[in-house]
Design a protein around this motif. Sequence first.
Motif, PDB file in Angstrom:
ATOM      1  N   GLN A  22      12.309  14.765 -22.662  1.00 28.27           N
ATOM      2  CA  GLN A  22      12.147  16.113 -22.639  1.00 28.27           C
ATOM      3  C   GLN A  22      10.799  16.678 -23.127  1.00 28.27           C
ATOM      4  O   GLN A  22      10.076  17.439 -22.493  1.00 28.27           O
ATOM      5  N   ASP A  23      10.424  16.317 -24.330  1.00 29.47           N
ATOM      6  CA  ASP A  23       9.101  16.830 -24.893  1.00 29.47           C
ATOM      7  C   ASP A  23       7.969  16.187 -24.039  1.00 29.47           C
ATOM      8  O   ASP A  23       7.156  17.110 -23.476  1.00 29.47           O
ATOM      9  N   ALA A  24       8.229  14.951 -23.374  1.00 29.89           N
ATOM     10  CA  ALA A  24       7.035  14.555 -22.407  1.00 29.89           C
ATOM     11  C   ALA A  24       7.147  15.375 -21.201  1.00 29.89           C
ATOM     12  O   ALA A  24       6.106  15.812 -20.806  1.00 29.89           O
ATOM     13  N   MET A  25       8.390  15.648 -20.820  1.00 34.24           N
ATOM     14  CA  MET A  25       8.458  16.370 -19.547  1.00 34.24           C
ATOM     15  C   MET A  25       7.823  17.916 -19.800  1.00 34.24           C
ATOM     16  O   MET A  25       7.184  18.354 -19.018  1.00 34.24           O
ATOM     17  N   ASP A  26       8.219  18.331 -20.798  1.00 31.35           N
ATOM     18  CA  ASP A  26       7.442  19.896 -21.153  1.00 31.35           C
ATOM     19  C   ASP A  26       5.878  19.684 -21.057  1.00 31.35           C
ATOM     20  O   ASP A  26       5.398  20.310 -20.439  1.00 31.35           O
ATOM     21  N   HIS A  27       5.575  18.766 -21.566  1.00 29.36           N
ATOM     22  CA  HIS A  27       4.018  18.421 -21.904  1.00 29.36           C
ATOM     23  C   HIS A  27       3.594  18.276 -20.354  1.00 29.36           C
ATOM     24  O   HIS A  27       2.510  18.710 -20.126  1.00 29.36           O
ATOM     25  N   ALA A  28       4.262  17.556 -19.432  1.00 34.93           N
ATOM     26  CA  ALA A  28       3.813  17.326 -17.997  1.00 34.93           C
ATOM     27  C   ALA A  28       3.755  18.761 -17.480  1.00 34.93           C
ATOM     28  O   ALA A  28       2.801  19.034 -16.648  1.00 34.93           O
ATOM     29  N   VAL A  29       4.612  19.504 -17.662  1.00 32.91           N
ATOM     30  CA  VAL A  29       4.670  20.669 -16.850  1.00 32.91           C
ATOM     31  C   VAL A  29       3.448  21.704 -17.409  1.00 32.91           C
ATOM     32  O   VAL A  29       2.576  22.113 -16.391  1.00 32.91           O
ATOM     33  N   THR A  30       3.272  21.674 -18.706  1.00 33.84           N
ATOM     34  CA  THR A  30       2.081  22.298 -19.315  1.00 33.84           C
ATOM     35  C   THR A  30       0.768  21.948 -18.485  1.00 33.84           C
ATOM     36  O   THR A  30      -0.002  22.535 -18.178  1.00 33.84           O
TER      37      THR A  30
END
Length: 277
Positions: free
Chosen positions: A6-14
């Motif tokens: 999830q952390d990687a996905m949140d970073h991808a969105v940012t």
Amino acid sequence: MPDLWQDAMDHAVTLARKAGKIVRDALQNDMKIMCKSSSVDLVTKTDQNVEQLIITSVKEKFPEHSFIGEESVAAGEPCVLTENPTWIVDPVDGTTNFVHGYPFVAISIGFAVNKTLEFGVVYSCIEDKMYTARKGKGAFCNGQPLQVSDQKEINQSIIATEFGSNRDPDAVDKIFSSMRKILCLPVHGIRGAGSAAINMCLVASGCVEAYYEIGIHCWDVAAGAVIVSEAGGVLMDVEGGPMDLMSRRVLAANNNTIGERIVNEIEAFSADRDDAP
Ligand code: LIP
């Protein structure tokens, strides 16, 4: 149980949002256009800068992760999908659109672990639409859930495809011939946004029943593949059977009935694999 990625996905969105702003700003300025494999395969300084921004940030935050990016591969980096967590990135999907100000341009970020796609983020930055999907958790556009169309009748469908950048006359003949056959089924229409990632998000949104193309690359479709399947759609090869991310061929459909109907009409050909040595 906490979601490992999830952390990687949140970073991808940012990162996608940041990249989208760079792309929108660049549209206001003169751009330097260069050619890659041919005079119709375009790249700009913005593609390269956005990819650099994403790589640098990913390497800083997730130093053990691997990276496959369109412009890094163009610059000679290998395009090999291993078991390692891997970011599969197209910094500007729809570069030709971008160059011409045709308003469908996306930042596409897919992420695979053990060769399985875990999440996809596609930011259609001129429309300001953020498409996201996490394996097993559904697909969304700007936070709203996505669902593919429930249409099963091919003659009530819209099909998306692209001409791509292949100008080999034999390939072009096959592309036209497939389109002719599909158009005459008949279907309601054939469309193409000029961005594989956006075409796939249109399948996920239920606006078009299917999208197929030969000649795309893994970075064009990795993120979109998760978005389509999480919206209830299916992915296959243009000759049927499972989709192979590295084969440069894709068919995304709302269901198997429509997908297989399209397979029957496509005059398939091969493109050099992304992971060819
Ligand atoms: C493009 C795709 C487009 C396809 C082109 C090209 P790029 O990606 O999204 O749908 O027809 O061949 O691959 O080069 O703009 O990232």
